[in-house]
Design a protein around this motif. Structure first.
Motif, short mmCIF file in Angstrom:
data_model
loop_
_atom_site.label_atom_id
_atom_site.label_comp_id
_atom_site.label_asym_id
_atom_site.label_seq_id
_atom_site.Cartn_x
_atom_site.Cartn_y
_atom_site.Cartn_z
N MET A 160 -35.88 -21.57 -6.18
CA MET A 160 -35.41 -20.23 -6.51
C MET A 160 -34.83 -20.18 -7.94
O MET A 160 -35.02 -19.23 -8.67
CB MET A 160 -34.33 -19.83 -5.52
N GLU A 161 -34.13 -21.26 -8.30
CA GLU A 161 -33.55 -21.31 -9.66
C GLU A 161 -34.66 -21.33 -10.72
O GLU A 161 -34.60 -20.63 -11.72
CB GLU A 161 -32.75 -22.60 -9.83
N ARG A 163 -32.67 -13.75 -2.83
CA ARG A 163 -31.29 -14.22 -2.68
C ARG A 163 -30.56 -13.39 -1.63
O ARG A 163 -30.78 -12.19 -1.53
CB ARG A 163 -30.55 -14.17 -4.01
N LEU A 190 -34.31 -27.10 2.83
CA LEU A 190 -33.51 -25.98 2.34
C LEU A 190 -33.14 -26.19 0.86
O LEU A 190 -33.22 -25.26 0.05
CB LEU A 190 -32.23 -25.83 3.19
N ALA A 191 -32.79 -27.43 0.53
CA ALA A 191 -32.45 -27.73 -0.86
C ALA A 191 -33.65 -27.49 -1.77
O ALA A 191 -33.50 -26.97 -2.88
CB ALA A 191 -31.95 -29.18 -0.98
N ASP A 200 -39.49 -16.41 -14.29
CA ASP A 200 -39.93 -15.09 -13.85
C ASP A 200 -41.22 -15.16 -13.04
O ASP A 200 -42.23 -14.53 -13.36
CB ASP A 200 -40.11 -14.16 -15.07
N VAL A 201 -41.17 -15.94 -11.97
CA VAL A 201 -42.33 -16.09 -11.11
C VAL A 201 -41.82 -16.27 -9.67
O VAL A 201 -40.68 -16.71 -9.49
CB VAL A 201 -43.16 -17.32 -11.56
N SER A 202 -42.60 -15.84 -8.67
CA SER A 202 -42.23 -16.13 -7.28
C SER A 202 -43.24 -17.11 -6.70
O SER A 202 -44.44 -16.88 -6.80
CB SER A 202 -42.23 -14.86 -6.41
N PRO A 246 -44.73 -18.50 -3.40
CA PRO A 246 -44.74 -18.29 -1.94
C PRO A 246 -44.45 -19.59 -1.19
O PRO A 246 -44.88 -20.66 -1.64
CB PRO A 246 -46.16 -17.79 -1.66
N LEU A 247 -43.74 -19.49 -0.07
CA LEU A 247 -43.31 -20.70 0.66
C LEU A 247 -44.47 -21.57 1.11
O LEU A 247 -44.36 -22.79 1.13
CB LEU A 247 -42.47 -20.31 1.88
N ASP A 248 -45.61 -20.96 1.45
CA ASP A 248 -46.72 -21.79 1.93
C ASP A 248 -47.27 -22.69 0.82
O ASP A 248 -47.80 -23.75 1.08
CB ASP A 248 -47.83 -20.94 2.55
N VAL A 298 -45.25 -15.77 1.82
CA VAL A 298 -43.83 -15.58 2.12
C VAL A 298 -42.98 -15.84 0.88
O VAL A 298 -43.10 -16.90 0.26
CB VAL A 298 -43.38 -16.53 3.25
N GLU A 327 -37.66 -20.24 -10.33
CA GLU A 327 -38.34 -18.94 -10.31
C GLU A 327 -37.66 -17.96 -11.25
O GLU A 327 -38.31 -17.19 -11.96
CB GLU A 327 -38.33 -18.36 -8.89
N ASP A 328 -36.32 -17.99 -11.23
CA ASP A 328 -35.58 -17.07 -12.10
C ASP A 328 -35.84 -17.37 -13.56
O ASP A 328 -36.08 -16.48 -14.36
CB ASP A 328 -34.08 -17.19 -11.82
N ARG A 335 -42.52 -8.22 -9.57
CA ARG A 335 -43.52 -9.25 -9.93
C ARG A 335 -44.82 -9.05 -9.17
O ARG A 335 -45.87 -9.50 -9.61
CB ARG A 335 -42.98 -10.65 -9.61
N MET A 389 -36.08 -25.30 -1.26
CA MET A 389 -36.27 -23.85 -1.42
C MET A 389 -35.23 -23.26 -2.38
O MET A 389 -35.55 -22.40 -3.19
CB MET A 389 -36.18 -23.15 -0.05
N ASN A 390 -34.00 -23.76 -2.29
CA ASN A 390 -32.95 -23.22 -3.16
C ASN A 390 -33.16 -23.60 -4.62
O ASN A 390 -32.93 -22.80 -5.52
CB ASN A 390 -31.57 -23.66 -2.67
N ARG A 433 -38.96 -15.70 -0.65
CA ARG A 433 -37.53 -15.56 -0.31
C ARG A 433 -36.80 -14.85 -1.43
O ARG A 433 -37.08 -15.12 -2.60
CB ARG A 433 -36.88 -16.94 -0.23
#
Ligand SMILES: Cc1ncc(COP(=O)(O)O)c(C=O)c1O
Lengths: 83, 400
Positions: free
Chosen positions: A48-49, B156, A41-42, A55-57, A59-61, B152, A51-52, B169, A44-45, B154
């Motif tokens: 996320m920071e 916020r 979880l840490a 400016d990119v996402s 994917p979890l896989d 996938v 990514e911001d 995006r 993934m969190n 996520r």
């Protein structure tokens, strides 16, 4: 965009060091789970920071194959190039 | 090396939870329910404040009678999958009842709510699609994303702007985008801003799935959930839910106006490769649905009770979630304190859920309570008093 693996890796290290719980001696070859003691979880969190900031996402896989900070940087650079 | 050696960390975490001589919080036995709000635990009558049985319908006489009659008439099991010998007249009837209740043309019933999420999410989002999940999604949603082959992403928690940014995006990327949100989040009881998500969905052309597990029977004028309460049902493509909360039985479903849902019956592994619900459960569920439809006052009483508990716990100096909803969680900082608090509550006759990180948002341990329409004001006041007593004993109440 002109991000390189080295510049993204440096940015990740900088972001991580803003967290006082993270060991001070990390670098691009530090292992995210083992050396930073992050649980899933840490991770993934924290991603996320990043990514911001970039400016990119991510994917979890893709996270499943990532061991080190440099791996994450390389993954982000390839995602940015693909988009 | 033992096959269990990878769980040494888990074993020592569990040992530390019970180290002070406390109970194993994951091994509580309710010897017998006495009513919807009281159960026998360790031989003592204990107030139940952690059941998800929001309307008390697990003990509904109408549902009990329906179950007995159905078992006598049809037997106790189907011994087969929905796509083989496991679809009886009752299964069809229940799907039609749910379609009518939700005013949607299509309905699939699954054997649990967990499987309903697994089965719809994994089948709807295919290899070339994108699945966008709220960061605080329930395990069944994450597991559904792992069973399928979509990419996938996520976003916020409860943040429609953050979702928007992530969808932007993906602009120009081929593949459908399926957004998954929950109505009421199960850990903190906070409600999704559904209208904001509906607006993002409209603007971006994404698909929207809402898991209304905790909100059906609880929110909306007719109990259809947050989408109804917010007036955006047309924007929600798929509603997933469970019978195991406000309807008091077991099972899950997905309803939709999209005719394609019927194709999912032939490619959803959690639907196809498991036995269907037994007749008595279906009959009890239909009777409970009738109760839910005929007694809107239950929802009013439930929300009154939720406010009474939320206000009471805050007045006792405890930190709670932001909103009064049927899930009210007391937020603590320290796992050892949470474990001791939980044990003391049970000593004094109140059962709540102890929720520990990483299953909780933000790494905080929670004393998760859920309230019922059938709790009396006196039962709620008594639970609040006991919470206040324990908080004082442990010196953790914030100065009120
Ligand atoms: C949000 C959410 N979705 C789905 C489920 C699964 O429901 P069920 O208990 O019917 O498997 C639950 C309950 O555990 C839940 O809290």
């Amino acid at each position: 965009m002109s991000e390189t693996v080295a510049s993204v890796s440096a940015l990740i290290v900088k972001t991580l060091l803003a967290n006082p719980k993270v060991p001070r001696d990390i670098n691009g070859s530090s292992k995210i789970v083992e050396d930073l003691a992050f649980d899933s979880l840490a991770v993934m969190n924290f991603v996320m920071e990043i990514e911001d900031t970039l400016d990119v996402s991510v994917p979890l896989d893709r996270l499943a194959d990532i061991r080190t900070i440099d791996d994450l940087a390389a993954c982000i650079v390839s995602l940015k190039q693909a988009s | 090396m033992s096959i269990f050696s990878k769980y040494e960390g888990l074993a020592s975490a569990l040992a530390s939870v019970t180290a002070g001589g406390g109970r194993n919080p994951f091994d509580v036995v309710i010897e017998k329910p006495i009513s919807s709000t009281v159960g026998l635990i360790e031989g003592r009558e204990t107030l139940l404040f952690g059941t998800n049985n929001y309307l008390g319908l697990s003990q509904s006489p109408a549902a009990i009678n329906a179950a007995v009659e159905a078992a006598k008439a049809y037997g106790v099991g189907t011994t087969g999958s929905r796509i083989a010998n496991g679809t009886q007249g009752l299964h069809r009837q229940l799907e039609e009842r749910l379609s009518a209740f939700f005013r949607r043309r299509h309905c699939m019933v699954f054997s649990t709510g967990y499987q309903a999420n697994l089965g719809t999410i994994s089948a709807l989002a295919g290899k070339d699609d994108y699945l966008l999940l709220d960061a605080d999604s329930h395990a069944s949603i994450y597991d559904g994303s792992r069973l399928g082959h979509a990419q996938v992403i996520r976003f916020r928690h409860n943040d429609a702007d953050d979702l928007h940014k992530r969808l932007r995006r993906l602009e120009g990327t081929p593949g459908s985008k399926l957004v998954v949100v929950e109505g009421i989040y199960s850990m903190m009881g906070d409600v999704v801003p559904m209208a904001e998500f509906a607006a993002v969905k409209r603007e971006t052309g994404a698909w929207l799935l809402a898991d209304e597990a905790h909100s059906v029977g609880v929110m909306g004028k007719h109990g259809r959930g947050v989408a109804e309460a917010d007036g955006v049902e047309d924007d929600v493509d798929f509603v997933v839910g469970t019978f195991s909360k406000s309807l008091g039985t077991v099972g899950g479903y997905c309803v939709s106006n999209h005719a394609g849902l019927d194709l999912i019956r032939l490619c959803s592994r959690p639907y196809m490769f498991t036995a269907s619900l037994p007749p008595e459960v279906i009959a009890a569920t239909m009777a409970a649905l009738t109760e839910l439809e005929n007694h809107p006052e239950l929802r009013i009483r439930l929300m009154d009770n939720a406010r009474r508990l939320h206000t009471g716990l805050q007045a006792a100096g405890l930190r709670t979630g932001p909103q009064a909803s049927p899930v009210v969680s007391v937020i603590l900082d320290d796992v050892a304190v949470a474990v001791a608090f939980w044990n003391r509550l049970l000593d004094l006759g109140v059962y709540v859920n102890l929720s520990l990180p990483p299953a909780t948002p933000d790494q905080h341990p929670l004393l998760r309570t859920s309230v019922m329409a059938t709790h009396t004001p006196a039962e709620i006041d008594r639970a609040v008093d006991i919470f206040a007593t324990v908080a004082r004993e442990m010196g953790i109440s914030r100065a009120a």
